[in-house]
Design an enzyme around this catalytic site. Structure first.
Site, PDB file in Angstrom:
ATOM      1  CD  GLU A  72      -3.056  -7.284   5.856  1.00 28.13           C
ATOM      2  OE1 GLU A  72      -2.020  -7.255   6.520  1.00 28.13           O
ATOM      3  OE2 GLU A  72      -3.966  -6.445   5.971  1.00 28.13           O
ATOM      4  CG  ASN A  81      -2.174  -0.830   0.989  1.00 27.84           C
ATOM      5  OD1 ASN A  81      -2.625  -0.963  -0.141  1.00 27.84           O
ATOM      6  ND2 ASN A  81      -2.723  -1.400   2.039  1.00 27.84           N
TER       7      ASN A  81
END
Length: 533
Positions: A434, A398
């Site tokens: 995640e 990210n």
């Protein structure tokens, strides 16, 4: 008398109910019609965004193909020049050597279809040797831009010049040249390879880009080398101050943007990229109007149908208002409305069990299924397997690529995880962040490990780039557990905790592994699975 004098009977008898419900009924019809129109507008706009997004992906793929073709073409040409320069500098330019070089150049031009010719010029611009069958010695190229560049610059890299007409054939060519040095390092001449512009033009003509699409290639200075649609007047034009170079390529080597062309005024979805190793930039663009042409046709049809539907709803509403005082009709409509609301609630309940990002089941659905399957496994004395998946170095992903790319990464992994469900009873869910889980009823540890390894291998095989991962691609760590639940002794949380501990072990052991309580398997094979049987 009691019934006839009751409050509802009096309201109906006085006409108050008719008066009070009429504005409400009209408001309801108006809200429904406005909602329908708003929904249709949103769907139309969303379809437009999808159409543009698909066009952007198509133009990006096209730009990649054009860039790769340019790179391969220049690379092959430059490789010939490197060998030629080295030979000239090492062996000199004796008559015997030039004869050998001439034979070599003729062979090279015959081998590479893009080559128009190869030339070697002395330091005064005179022709030493070239790939022509009959050597011309009465010409001089000291006035050419590429010759002056090498004469005034000591850099040894390749130089891609503006398009010119060949002095020998009159064809439009693109030049790739390298400087030749004398033993003392001074300027000794130029080795030049010319690429027939028809080679690029034939390649670009193969792409389906519509009537107003465009493809071009320019050198690092923003000089236009070639453009489709082809126009000789545009060759060599300086476009360095155009928005593509000035506002976009200056900020990054790759991108996609909607740009209004200063050449022809057409707004295009433009994907651009610089070519690695060589001072080149390419662009592939699709006309936005042509991309949206089919969308506009659909919009007209949708609004026509939607308008007719609104008129139909308005008419039905009018009929409902006229019949609103009939109690039986009203009760029936209310009953139907209640049934519709129940159906909507059921639909919302189904949607509430799905994760909006990955399309997998959400945490709530997983918890309910885990309890149900756990109890079923207890009753049937069957094994229950659980796979817990975590994306390796996802925070770094990210940080490097952004959260939008992170969401797309999770979607791709979610598709891989969903594909692992081979039986109707299997359940894949997003556990949180995640992390994802796969619940496998009736599956022992060996079977659960096999499914987990297939997921790990499939994620790695996707090849999603991840510079924050030592392997260079996105990988996952997986924890696995499977056991036979015992009535009044086992709890569902034990299965989750055991899989979570195995996941922690996989991450501690180097990531990109499948681990269970016994040990970590890394890349599972048939022999390693047999160790658990």
């Amino acid at each position: 008398m009691a019934d006839s004098n009751s409050l509802p009977a009096r309201l109906m008898g006085s006409g108050f109910k008719r008066f009070s419900l009429l504005p409400l009924a009209i408001t309801f019809v108006v809200v429904v019609c406005m909602s329908l129109l708003a929904t249709q507008l949103w769907m139309v706009w969303r379809a437009r965004e999808v159409q543009l997004s698909e066009a952007a992906r198509e133009s990006a793929n096209l730009a990649q193909s054009v860039a790769q073709h340019a790179y391969d073409t220049i690379k092959e040409t430059d490789t010939v020049l490197i060998g030629l320069v080295e030979r000239i500098e090492k062996d000199g330019v004796s008559d015997l050597e030039l004869t050998r070089v001439h034979d070599l150049l003729v062979m090279r031009v015959a081998e590479l279809p893009q080559l128009h010719g190869i030339f070697v010029y002395a330091k005064d611009g005179s022709w030493l040797v070239n790939s022509q069958k009959v050597l011309l010695t009465n010409l001089n190229n000291a006035d050419r831009e590429y010759f002056k560049y090498h004469q005034n610059n000591t850099e040894r890299g390749p130089y891609i010049g503006p398009p010119v007409r060949s002095k020998s054939t009159g064809d439009w060519i693109i030049t790739v040249s390298r400087r030749i040095n004398l033993p003392d390092g001074s300027f000794g001449g130029v080795a030049l390879a010319t690429i027939d512009m028809k080679y690029f033009k034939l390649f670009y003509d193969k792409f389906s880009i519509g009537k107003r699409g465009a493809v071009f290639i320019a050198n690092g200075k923003g000089i236009l080398l070639l453009r489709r649609p082809f126009d000789e007047k545009m060759l060599g034009k300086d476009i360095s101050q155009f928005p593509l170079f000035k506002d976009h390529l200056s900020k990054g080597p790759i991108g996609t943007a909607s740009i209004k062309s200063k050449l022809d005024g057409v707004t295009r979805i433009n994907s651009y990229r610089r070519v690695e190793e060589y001072p080149l930039a390419v662009s592939a663009a699709l006309s936005q109007d042509e991309v949206l042409e089919s969308w506009r046709s659909d919009v007209y049809i949708q609004f026509l149908v939607g308008g007719m539907l609104v008129l139909l709803i308005s008419y039905l509403g009018y009929r409902m208002v006229n019949q609103i005082n009939l109690q039986s009709k009203t009760e029936q409509k209310l009953l139907l409305a209640g049934i519709e609301l129940e159906l909507i609630n059921e639909t919302l309940s189904r949607l509430a069990s799905q994760d909006g990002l990955t399309g997998l089941a959400n945490r709530r659905h997983f918890d309910e299924s885990l309890m149900s399957e756990f109890n079923r496994a207890q009753r049937g004395e069957s094994s229950l397997g659980l796979i817990m998946i975590d994306v390796d170095f996802f925070k770094q992903y990210n940080d490097i690529y952004g959260h939008v790319a992170g969401d797309e990464c999770l979607r791709k992994i979610g598709k891989v995880v969903a594909y692992s469900m081979r039986r109707p009873g299997d359940l894949a869910a997003r556990y949180g962040g995640e992390e994802m889980v796969v619940l496998l009823p009736g599956t022992d540890l060996i079977g659960t490990l096999a499914v987990a390894e297939s997921i790990r291998s499939a994620v790695q095989s996707m090849g999603v780039a991840h510079t924050g991962n030592p392997l260079g691609v996105v990988t996952v760590s997986i924890g696995v557990e499977a056991f036979f639940p015992i009535h009044l002794e086992s709890q569902p949380i034990e299965l989750v905790e055991a899989a979570d501990k195995a996941l922690y072990k996989a991450k501690e052991s180097g990531r990109n592994q499948v681990c269970s309580a016994p040990s970590c398997l890394g890349h599972v094979t048939g022999e390693s699975l047999s160790a658990f049987s």
